[in-house]
Design a protein around this motif. Structure first.
Motif, short mmCIF file in Angstrom:
data_model
loop_
_atom_site.label_atom_id
_atom_site.label_comp_id
_atom_site.label_asym_id
_atom_site.label_seq_id
_atom_site.Cartn_x
_atom_site.Cartn_y
_atom_site.Cartn_z
N ILE A 203 0.86 -1.19 0.00
CA ILE A 203 0.00 0.00 0.00
C ILE A 203 0.89 1.23 0.00
O ILE A 203 1.76 1.38 0.86
CB ILE A 203 -0.92 0.02 1.23
N HIS A 204 0.67 2.10 -0.96
CA HIS A 204 1.39 3.38 -1.02
C HIS A 204 0.40 4.51 -0.71
O HIS A 204 -0.56 4.71 -1.45
CB HIS A 204 2.00 3.61 -2.41
N GLU A 205 0.62 5.22 0.40
CA GLU A 205 -0.18 6.39 0.71
C GLU A 205 0.43 7.62 0.05
O GLU A 205 1.54 7.59 -0.48
CB GLU A 205 -0.27 6.59 2.22
N GLN A 206 -0.35 8.73 0.05
CA GLN A 206 0.09 9.99 -0.55
C GLN A 206 0.52 9.77 -2.00
O GLN A 206 1.45 10.41 -2.50
CB GLN A 206 1.23 10.62 0.27
N SER A 207 -0.18 8.87 -2.69
CA SER A 207 0.19 8.48 -4.05
C SER A 207 -1.04 8.50 -4.95
O SER A 207 -1.55 7.44 -5.37
CB SER A 207 0.83 7.08 -4.05
N PRO A 208 -1.56 9.68 -5.28
CA PRO A 208 -2.76 9.74 -6.11
C PRO A 208 -2.50 9.26 -7.53
O PRO A 208 -1.44 9.56 -8.11
CB PRO A 208 -3.12 11.23 -6.10
N ALA A 209 -3.43 8.50 -8.08
CA ALA A 209 -3.35 8.14 -9.49
C ALA A 209 -3.72 9.37 -10.31
O ALA A 209 -4.79 9.96 -10.12
CB ALA A 209 -4.31 7.00 -9.79
N VAL A 210 -2.82 9.78 -11.20
CA VAL A 210 -3.06 10.98 -12.00
C VAL A 210 -3.35 10.65 -13.46
O VAL A 210 -3.89 11.48 -14.19
CB VAL A 210 -1.87 11.95 -11.91
N ARG A 211 -3.01 9.43 -13.89
CA ARG A 211 -3.27 9.04 -15.28
C ARG A 211 -3.21 7.52 -15.38
O ARG A 211 -2.43 6.87 -14.70
CB ARG A 211 -2.23 9.65 -16.21
N ILE A 212 -4.08 6.98 -16.24
CA ILE A 212 -4.03 5.54 -16.55
C ILE A 212 -3.75 5.40 -18.03
O ILE A 212 -4.52 5.89 -18.87
CB ILE A 212 -5.35 4.84 -16.20
N ASP A 213 -2.64 4.77 -18.36
CA ASP A 213 -2.37 4.40 -19.76
C ASP A 213 -3.09 3.09 -20.02
O ASP A 213 -2.74 2.04 -19.45
CB ASP A 213 -0.87 4.22 -20.00
N ARG A 214 -4.10 3.14 -20.87
CA ARG A 214 -4.89 1.95 -21.13
C ARG A 214 -4.22 1.09 -22.20
O ARG A 214 -3.38 1.55 -22.96
CB ARG A 214 -6.30 2.34 -21.55
N GLY A 215 -4.62 -0.16 -22.26
CA GLY A 215 -4.04 -1.07 -23.24
C GLY A 215 -3.91 -2.45 -22.67
O GLY A 215 -4.44 -2.77 -21.59
N ALA A 216 -3.18 -3.32 -23.39
CA ALA A 216 -3.03 -4.71 -22.98
C ALA A 216 -2.36 -4.82 -21.62
O ALA A 216 -2.65 -5.73 -20.84
CB ALA A 216 -2.24 -5.48 -24.03
N ASN A 217 -1.44 -3.91 -21.33
CA ASN A 217 -0.77 -3.87 -20.03
C ASN A 217 -0.86 -2.46 -19.47
O ASN A 217 0.02 -1.63 -19.71
CB ASN A 217 0.69 -4.30 -20.17
#
Length: 427
Positions: A203-217
């Motif tokens: 678990i990583h705190e203070q780590s907001p997801a800012v972007r998701i690169d979509r695709g096979a991986n």
């Protein structure tokens, strides 16, 4: 990067000790990247870890920062819209499957508490309190409905029996559900996080997801790092922001307000709620309350559409508390806070998949403590290739709020005003 602490609340002030969980730095690889360390994310992580997956959880602030660590702490069965409404919407076959799951979340919570020795002040027993004959009639129908789906730990209560449960003359009757109950919600989340880590989850705190690169991986980016994964589970709910635009138009963050008294004497606390059950009334905009492990009264209610923070929470909620318990007029309020939940137009949760490998669950609509724990199991099943229960949720119809995001708040507030007026008039 700014550090986001817990907001001031009774729960944060009485939280169990926790280890430091540093923010993500650099690149890491995992089987499943989960966005959000609230109940949905933690429950999903636990079920996946117990089935051999490698899991990384990203949390923008701290474990249980959102609704999971700020709610009323009540274990309430079913969904924000009950099984009969689902049956009318989607038909008996799909409703049968959803109905069988409606009482599973509470069992999962108790199993987690026992298996991982989570210290969160678990108490059994939850009461639905009727303020009118119409509401009592609804509870009679609800009892028959729930018993049709095998849930039998229910007792209808008249006004005399209710006064033995709650020291007030406010109610004409009620229903006791002994499979309901209450917990310290933040300590439950913290205990589940510790369980995740005990199984090798990260678990990583203070780590907001800012972007998701979509695709096979898919790759999930944070300000200081990124996670390469086979699957992504989006579990941000009301605190997701605009990370996944497809999820924003069909949901709206709303705020609810909670106050907590100073510690009460043991005699006063026991006189208010002699069996130490939690209580919620049957109004559309309902009030809810319970005792804490150290004999405070927690009382919550009200909804602020659009999740704005009211300037004086105590001024909103204290009169509601005194209407039920006028004997507390001289009691001091030690804590007052607000927290956001995610409302959908149907008031049913939104579950689904984007592409082949991004899964989500959101929109508990104020009924999330039990549902989120079930959602974790259902999401984990889907990632293991067992999708029947996932599909039962994913096939529920959902619609955007009328007029788009600009009109979400006024339309919802008008609807709530209408139903609140009906509650007051008893029609």
């Amino acid at each position: 990067m700014p550090h986001t602490p817990y907001p001031t609340s009774y729960y944060a002030a009485s939280a169990n000790p926790v280890p430091a969980r540093p923010e993500l730095q650099g690149e890491t690889e995992t089987d499943v990247c989960i966005i959000g360390a609230g109940y949905t994310g933690l429950s999903t992580a636990l079920f996946l870890l117990e089935n051999g997956f490698k899991v990384t959880v990203l949390e923008a602030a701290k474990v249980g920062f959102g609704a999971s660590g700020r709610n009323g702490g009540q274990i309430v069965n079913s969904y924000s819209r009950d099984i009969d409404v689902i049956e009318r919407t989607v038909g008996p076959k799909q409703a049968q499957l959803l109905g069988q799951m409606a009482f599973e979340g509470g069992r999962i919570i108790r199993e987690r508490i026992a298996k991982y020795n989570i210290q969160c002040d678990l108490k059994d027993g939850g009461v639905f309190a009727a303020l009118s004959a119409k509401q009592m009639g609804h509870l009679e129908s609800q009892k028959k409905l729930w018993e049709r789906f095998g849930h039998t730990q229910l007792e209808l209560m008249d006004a005399k029996r209710m006064r033995e449960i709650v020291a007030t003359d406010s109610y004409v009757g009620g229903m006791l559900d002994m499979s309901g109950g209450h917990i310290h919600p933040l300590n439950l989340a913290l205990g589940e996080a510790a369980a995740v880590e005990s199984l090798g989850g990260v678990i990583h705190e203070q780590s907001p997801a800012v972007r998701i690169d979509r695709g096979a991986n898919p790759v999930v980016h944070t300000p200081q790092g990124r996670v390469k994964a086979k699957f992504v589970v989006v579990a941000g709910n009301a605190y997701l922001g605009g990370l996944v635009p497809e999820l924003a138009s069909k949901s709206m963050p709303c705020g609810t307000q909670v106050i907590t008294t100073e510690p009460l004497s043991a005699d006063l606390a026991k006189s208010l709620l002699p069996q130490d059950y939690c209580v919620e009334d049957c109004n559309y905009l309902l009030d809810y309350y319970r005792l804490t492990g150290d004999n405070r009264l927690i009382f919550g209610g009200g909804v602020v559409y659009g999740a704005r923070d009211p300037s004086n929470i105590e001024a909103i909620i204290r009169p509601k508390m005194l209407k039920v318990f006028p004997q507390l007029k001289n009691v001091k309020i030690d804590f007052a806070w607000t927290g956001n939940f995610l409302l959908t137009l149907s008031r049913l949760p939104q579950v689904g998949r984007i592409g082949d490998n991004i899964y989500y669950s959101q929109g508990c609509s104020g009924h999330g403590v039990t549902y989120t724990h079930l959602a974790g199991k259902v999401l984990a099943e889907a990632l293991r290739g067992q999708a029947e229960r996932f599909d039962a949720f994913a096939d529920l119809p959902h619609y955007p709020f009328p007029g788009g995001r600009m009109f979400q708040v006024p339309f919802s507030a008008i609807g709530a005003w209408y139903y609140s007026l009906r509650d007051k008039l008893g029609v």
